[in-house]
Design a protein around this motif. Sequence first.
Motif, PDB file in Angstrom:
ATOM      1  N   LYS A 183      50.799  17.383 -75.405  1.00 55.22           N
ATOM      2  CA  LYS A 183      50.321  15.810 -75.901  1.00 55.22           C
ATOM      3  C   LYS A 183      51.261  15.176 -75.633  1.00 55.22           C
ATOM      4  CE  LYS A 183      47.990  17.986 -79.460  1.00 55.22           C
ATOM      5  NZ  LYS A 183      47.950  18.931 -78.808  1.00 55.22           N
ATOM      6  N   THR A 184      52.073  15.666 -77.587  1.00 56.46           N
ATOM      7  CA  THR A 184      53.276  15.043 -77.571  1.00 56.46           C
ATOM      8  C   THR A 184      54.488  15.141 -76.685  1.00 56.46           C
ATOM      9  OG1 THR A 184      53.522  15.275 -79.470  1.00 56.46           O
ATOM     10  CG2 THR A 184      55.475  14.941 -79.276  1.00 56.46           C
ATOM     11  N   ASN A 185      54.240  16.026 -75.959  1.00 55.30           N
ATOM     12  CA  ASN A 185      55.884  16.340 -74.409  1.00 55.30           C
ATOM     13  C   ASN A 185      55.119  14.616 -73.132  1.00 55.30           C
ATOM     14  OD1 ASN A 185      56.783  18.513 -75.523  1.00 55.30           O
ATOM     15  ND2 ASN A 185      55.324  19.638 -73.417  1.00 55.30           N
TER      16      ASN A 185
ATOM     17  N   LEU B 264      50.746   6.442 -80.913  1.00 57.81           N
ATOM     18  CA  LEU B 264      50.285   7.407 -82.160  1.00 57.81           C
ATOM     19  C   LEU B 264      50.614   8.840 -81.766  1.00 57.81           C
ATOM     20  CD1 LEU B 264      47.921   4.558 -83.922  1.00 57.81           C
ATOM     21  CD2 LEU B 264      50.713   4.875 -84.088  1.00 57.81           C
ATOM     22  N   ASP B 265      51.416   9.609 -82.415  1.00 56.19           N
ATOM     23  CA  ASP B 265      51.206  10.680 -82.164  1.00 56.19           C
ATOM     24  C   ASP B 265      51.178  11.962 -83.390  1.00 56.19           C
ATOM     25  OD1 ASP B 265      51.875  13.469 -80.971  1.00 56.19           O
ATOM     26  OD2 ASP B 265      53.970  13.719 -81.534  1.00 56.19           O
ATOM     27  N   ASP B 266      50.074  11.924 -83.493  1.00 57.63           N
ATOM     28  CA  ASP B 266      49.476  12.854 -84.293  1.00 57.63           C
ATOM     29  C   ASP B 266      49.151  12.622 -85.929  1.00 57.63           C
ATOM     30  OD1 ASP B 266      48.456  15.144 -84.457  1.00 57.63           O
ATOM     31  OD2 ASP B 266      50.534  16.649 -84.112  1.00 57.63           O
ATOM     32  N   VAL B 267      49.220  11.021 -85.324  1.00 56.91           N
ATOM     33  CA  VAL B 267      49.167  10.335 -87.395  1.00 56.91           C
ATOM     34  C   VAL B 267      47.982  10.271 -87.639  1.00 56.91           C
ATOM     35  CG1 VAL B 267      48.615   8.361 -85.776  1.00 56.91           C
ATOM     36  CG2 VAL B 267      49.239   8.267 -88.183  1.00 56.91           C
TER      37      VAL B 267
HETATM   38 MG   LIG Z   1      52.547  17.430 -80.533  1.00 61.42          MG
END
Ligand SMILES: [Mg+2]
Length: 412
Positions: free
Chosen positions: A36-38, A357-360
Motif C-alpha cells: 500500500k505504502t509503496n 494520507l498513508d496509514d493515518v
Molecule cells: Mg504502509
Amino acid sequence: MHLTRLALTDFRSYGELSIDLAPGVTTFSGPNGEGKTNLVEAVGYLATLGSHRVATDAPLVRRGAVRAVLRAAVTGAQGRSLVEVEVNPGRANRVRLNRSPLARPRDILGALRTVLFAPEDLALVKGDPGERRRFLDDLLVATAPRYAGVRADYERVLRQRTALLKSAGARGHLRGSARESVTTTLDAWDAQLARAGAPLLNGRIRLVAALRPHVSAAYEAVSRGAASRDVGDEGEIAMAYRCSVSDSAGAADPGAEAPGGPGGTGHAEGAGIAGRADEVAGLETAMLKALAAVRASELDRGVCLVGPHRDELELSVGGLPARGYASHGESWSLALALRLASFALLREGREDPVLILDDVFAELDVGRRDRLAALVSGGEQVLITAAVPADIPDVLAGARFTVRAGTVHGAD
Ligand SMILES: [Mg+2]
Ligand SMILES: Nc1ncnc2c1ncn2[C@@H]1O[C@H](COP(=O)(O)OP(=O)(O)OP(=O)(O)O)[C@@H](O)[C@H]1O
C-alpha cells in the motif's frame, strides 16, 4: 489537479502495475506489507523526485531489477500531462514530460504537486532540526519550483566552503602569504555562500509566516473537542524560525517570534512567498556580517557555523518545546497539522495538490478521525491507505482498491 493513471515498472514490490484513478477519495487497503505504502510513495516520488521513506534510490528498485520506471497521467488546470521518471540508483534519473526528455530532472517539479502525510512524519516533531529544515525546503519547492535551484546552489557552495575550511583548519596556524591566500579564498566563498543563502533564507522566513496561521488552525481543527486522552492537548501551538544569521550578526531576528507568542504577522501570504529583492539583499548583508563574526571559530572547528543549514524551525505546544516534551498524541497531531497546513497553503488561490494520507487513521481516536475526514473530504483528489478499511470514516467512501502481494484490485 488529480492523477488519472499510475503505472509502475519494477518499483519496490511491483513488477508491472497500471491503475486508473479518479478525482475524489480513493482508498487502498490490505494486510501489512502488501504494498500500500509503496503505491503512494511512488506518487510522492513523481511529484518531488524523492521518497518520504528513504534517502537513497536503491531500495526503490525492485530486487533484482536495475531501474524502476514511474508514470503518472495528470489532469490539472494546465490540461493533461504525462509525467515519467526512470529511477537509476547511483546515476541521474531520466525524466520525461509528455514524452519529451527534460535536460534536468528538477525541471519536472511542479508538473505534479502532492502533500503526503505518513507515519514517518513523526520525525518532523521528534527528530533532528535537519528534518524540519527539509520540511521547509521541500514545501518551498512545492510552492515555487525555482527554489529547487536555489537549494541546490546553496548546498553546492556550502559543501565547497566546508571542504576549504576543513583543509585550512587541518594546516593549523598558517602564516604570511599562506594565511593571506586562505583569507582571500574564504572571502570569495563567504560572498558566494551569502549570495546563495540569502534567497533560501528569505523564502523560508516568508514561508513560516505564511504557514503559521494554517498550522494553528489545522491543529485546532484536528484536536478540538478531544477527549482527555491526551492530557494538555488543547495547548497552543507556536512555530518560530530560529535564524543562525541574525543570532550571529546580532541583528533583529527577521522572522522568528518567541514560542507561545502571538500569531503570524501576515506579511507573507501564499502568493507572496516568492521573496523580495530588498529583503534578500538585507539578508545577504547580514549573512556576510555573521560569517565575518565567526570566521575564527569556523577555522578552528572546520565547519560552517552560519547559514540556513544551521537554522531551526522551533515548534512548541503549550509553551514547551514539542521535541522532548510533547506527548505522542500531541506530536502526531502537530505533524499532521504541519501537513494539513501545507495542503491549505498550496491550494490557496491555486488548484489543489493531490493529498495522500498513508496509514493515518489507525493512529487517531474516533473524534480525530472524523474531524480529519471532514477537513480533507473536499480535496480534489485524496489517496488513503489503511490496513483496516473500517478505520476510515464513512464520509471518505470513494473508490476502493485492495492491495495484495504486488497486485491492486478494484474492490467495489
Ligand atoms: Mg504502509
Ligand atoms: N526494492 C524492493 N524489492 C522488492 N520488494 C520490496 C522492495 N522494497 C520493499 N519491498 C517489499 O514491499 C513490502 C512493503 O510494502 P509497503 O510498505 O507498501 O507495505 P504496506 O502495505 O504499506 O504495509 P503496512 O500496512 O505495514 O504499512 C515489503 O514486503 C517489502 O519487502
